[in-house]
Design a protein around this motif. Structure first.
Motif, PDB file in Angstrom:
ATOM      1  N   ALA A 157       0.825  -1.209   0.000  1.00 45.07           N
ATOM      2  CA  ALA A 157       0.000   0.000   0.000  1.00 45.07           C
ATOM      3  C   ALA A 157       0.857   1.256   0.000  1.00 45.07           C
ATOM      4  O   ALA A 157       0.559   2.232  -0.711  1.00 45.07           O
ATOM      5  CB  ALA A 157      -0.936  -0.009   1.204  1.00 45.07           C
ATOM      6  N   GLU A 158       1.939   1.242   0.793  1.00 48.34           N
ATOM      7  CA  GLU A 158       2.827   2.400   0.845  1.00 48.34           C
ATOM      8  C   GLU A 158       3.575   2.582  -0.473  1.00 48.34           C
ATOM      9  O   GLU A 158       3.739   3.704  -0.965  1.00 48.34           O
ATOM     10  CB  GLU A 158       3.818   2.253   2.007  1.00 48.34           C
ATOM     11  CG  GLU A 158       3.193   2.471   3.368  1.00 48.34           C
ATOM     12  CD  GLU A 158       2.524   3.829   3.475  1.00 48.34           C
ATOM     13  OE1 GLU A 158       3.231   4.847   3.366  1.00 48.34           O
ATOM     14  OE2 GLU A 158       1.286   3.881   3.636  1.00 48.34           O
ATOM     15  N   CYS A 159       4.027   1.492  -1.051  1.00 48.19           N
ATOM     16  CA  CYS A 159       4.715   1.576  -2.345  1.00 48.19           C
ATOM     17  C   CYS A 159       3.770   2.104  -3.420  1.00 48.19           C
ATOM     18  O   CYS A 159       4.158   2.950  -4.243  1.00 48.19           O
ATOM     19  CB  CYS A 159       5.252   0.200  -2.742  1.00 48.19           C
ATOM     20  SG  CYS A 159       6.615  -0.400  -1.717  1.00 48.19           S
ATOM     21  N   PHE A 160       2.541   1.614  -3.408  1.00 49.57           N
ATOM     22  CA  PHE A 160       1.565   2.064  -4.406  1.00 49.57           C
ATOM     23  C   PHE A 160       1.247   3.542  -4.232  1.00 49.57           C
ATOM     24  O   PHE A 160       1.133   4.289  -5.202  1.00 49.57           O
ATOM     25  CB  PHE A 160       0.282   1.228  -4.303  1.00 49.57           C
ATOM     26  CG  PHE A 160      -0.650   1.434  -5.448  1.00 49.57           C
ATOM     27  CD1 PHE A 160      -0.490   0.722  -6.627  1.00 49.57           C
ATOM     28  CD2 PHE A 160      -1.696   2.349  -5.374  1.00 49.57           C
ATOM     29  CE1 PHE A 160      -1.343   0.918  -7.705  1.00 49.57           C
ATOM     30  CE2 PHE A 160      -2.548   2.563  -6.437  1.00 49.57           C
ATOM     31  CZ  PHE A 160      -2.372   1.843  -7.618  1.00 49.57           C
ATOM     32  N   LYS A 161       1.146   3.968  -2.985  1.00 52.56           N
ATOM     33  CA  LYS A 161       0.807   5.361  -2.695  1.00 52.56           C
ATOM     34  C   LYS A 161       1.861   6.322  -3.250  1.00 52.56           C
ATOM     35  O   LYS A 161       1.542   7.416  -3.715  1.00 52.56           O
ATOM     36  CB  LYS A 161       0.680   5.550  -1.183  1.00 52.56           C
ATOM     37  CG  LYS A 161       0.181   6.924  -0.752  1.00 52.56           C
ATOM     38  CD  LYS A 161       0.138   7.018   0.764  1.00 52.56           C
ATOM     39  CE  LYS A 161      -0.814   6.029   1.375  1.00 52.56           C
ATOM     40  NZ  LYS A 161      -0.900   6.152   2.853  1.00 52.56           N
ATOM     41  N   HIS A 162       3.119   5.894  -3.200  1.00 56.36           N
ATOM     42  CA  HIS A 162       4.221   6.789  -3.589  1.00 56.36           C
ATOM     43  C   HIS A 162       4.849   6.415  -4.940  1.00 56.36           C
ATOM     44  O   HIS A 162       5.899   6.966  -5.292  1.00 56.36           O
ATOM     45  CB  HIS A 162       5.294   6.778  -2.505  1.00 56.36           C
ATOM     46  CG  HIS A 162       4.842   7.337  -1.200  1.00 56.36           C
ATOM     47  ND1 HIS A 162       4.620   8.680  -1.007  1.00 56.36           N
ATOM     48  CD2 HIS A 162       4.537   6.736  -0.017  1.00 56.36           C
ATOM     49  CE1 HIS A 162       4.222   8.892   0.237  1.00 56.36           C
ATOM     50  NE2 HIS A 162       4.152   7.733   0.853  1.00 56.36           N
ATOM     51  N   LYS A 163       4.232   5.507  -5.672  1.00 56.77           N
ATOM     52  CA  LYS A 163       4.868   4.973  -6.883  1.00 56.77           C
ATOM     53  C   LYS A 163       5.119   6.028  -7.956  1.00 56.77           C
ATOM     54  O   LYS A 163       6.013   5.869  -8.794  1.00 56.77           O
ATOM     55  CB  LYS A 163       4.034   3.832  -7.461  1.00 56.77           C
ATOM     56  CG  LYS A 163       2.700   4.246  -8.059  1.00 56.77           C
ATOM     57  CD  LYS A 163       1.928   3.035  -8.573  1.00 56.77           C
ATOM     58  CE  LYS A 163       0.571   3.440  -9.166  1.00 56.77           C
ATOM     59  NZ  LYS A 163       0.713   4.262 -10.369  1.00 56.77           N
ATOM     60  N   ASP A 164       4.343   7.120  -7.947  1.00 62.51           N
ATOM     61  CA  ASP A 164       4.509   8.146  -8.981  1.00 62.51           C
ATOM     62  C   ASP A 164       5.415   9.290  -8.542  1.00 62.51           C
ATOM     63  O   ASP A 164       5.594  10.265  -9.282  1.00 62.51           O
ATOM     64  CB  ASP A 164       3.146   8.705  -9.377  1.00 62.51           C
ATOM     65  CG  ASP A 164       2.246   7.655 -10.021  1.00 62.51           C
ATOM     66  OD1 ASP A 164       2.778   6.836 -10.795  1.00 62.51           O
ATOM     67  OD2 ASP A 164       1.036   7.646  -9.736  1.00 62.51           O
ATOM     68  N   SER A 165       5.995   9.164  -7.361  1.00 59.12           N
ATOM     69  CA  SER A 165       6.868  10.227  -6.858  1.00 59.12           C
ATOM     70  C   SER A 165       8.072  10.430  -7.782  1.00 59.12           C
ATOM     71  O   SER A 165       8.661   9.467  -8.282  1.00 59.12           O
ATOM     72  CB  SER A 165       7.358   9.879  -5.442  1.00 59.12           C
ATOM     73  OG  SER A 165       8.312  10.830  -5.012  1.00 59.12           O
ATOM     74  N   LYS A 166       8.434  11.673  -7.961  1.00 57.83           N
ATOM     75  CA  LYS A 166       9.625  11.996  -8.753  1.00 57.83           C
ATOM     76  C   LYS A 166      10.866  12.122  -7.890  1.00 57.83           C
ATOM     77  O   LYS A 166      11.959  12.377  -8.403  1.00 57.83           O
ATOM     78  CB  LYS A 166       9.381  13.297  -9.524  1.00 57.83           C
ATOM     79  CG  LYS A 166       8.254  13.197 -10.544  1.00 57.83           C
ATOM     80  CD  LYS A 166       8.031  14.518 -11.276  1.00 57.83           C
ATOM     81  CE  LYS A 166       6.877  14.395 -12.282  1.00 57.83           C
ATOM     82  NZ  LYS A 166       6.636  15.686 -12.981  1.00 57.83           N
TER      83      LYS A 166
END
Length: 222
Positions: free
Chosen positions: A168-177
């Motif tokens: 869930a945490e990885c998915f939440k931040h997956k689009d971070s630059k």
């Protein structure tokens, strides 16, 4: 001489300007250094700790904060290591606020990664009932270092890792630059892949992660 002043004085006796320049450059000139490398730094710290053990153990939280207020990076390292050594896995519920304070004070990967794994991770092992609220708060914070800590706190949890939470945490931040977020996603998944390679592989295959995250996550998998 008060114990804290004694430690600063002791460290200044062993400062090495040549080392300090290279250490500062390695940390992208973010911090001032005395030039004391890890092994002698810990030796000096342990000498000071044993001499002032009673005072330190009675006041280690205030000592930790005071060390993080010092201008030299080596003293920030001492602060986080002092807290870890003195707390002895017996956290108080309110220690979460101190831990979060340390994460966002003089933040860079060298302190944040230690604090995330050993302090935040240790605290949440002791108080697992607050994991949802703590991780929700730091994951939504504007600080990338708090976000990174929410991704990394389970390093070392091994088979006790909450994989659903990690995903869930990885998915939440997956689009971070942010480089440090992309790297943390990959690192956390790679660490857990030792215990659940198929689960990690499936998640990476079916999630649109950034290339850096994906590369880091799969590094140790066939």
């Amino acid at each position: 001489m008060p114990p804290l002043d004694e430690l600063v004085h002791l460290f200044k006796q062993y400062q090495n300007p040549e080392n300090a320049l290279s250490m500062k450059a390695y940390m992208k000139d973010h911090f001032e250094f005395l030039g004391i490398k890890a092994t002698p730094r810990r030796d000096l710290f342990n000498r000071w700790y044993e001499k002032n053990k009673e005072s330190i153990q009675n006041n280690f939280r205030s000592y930790t904060v005071a060390l993080f207020e010092q201008p030299y990076r080596e003293l920030h390292y001492c602060g986080m290591e002092l807290f870890y050594k003195a707390v002895k896995k017996k956290y108080l519920p309110e220690d979460i606020y101190l831990i979060e304070h340390l994460i966002v004070t003089h933040s860079w990967w060298d302190t944040v990664d230690f604090i995330a794994k050993y302090l935040l991770g240790g605290y949440l092992k002791q108080f697992p009932e607050v994991i949802p609220s703590v991780i929700e708060r730091i994951s939504a914070a504007p600080s990338l270092w708090l976000n990174r800590s929410g991704l990394l706190f389970q390093l070392g949890y091994k088979t006790q890792t909450d994989f659903d939470l990690l995903k869930a945490e990885c998915f939440k931040h997956k689009d971070s630059k942010e480089f440090f977020i992309q790297k943390a996603i990959g690192w956390a998944l790679r660490d857990y892949s030792r215990f659940n390679p198929n689960g990690v592989s499936d998640f990476v295959e079916n999630t649109d992660l950034k290339p850096l995250s994906k590369r880091e996550a799969l590094r140790n998998l066939p």
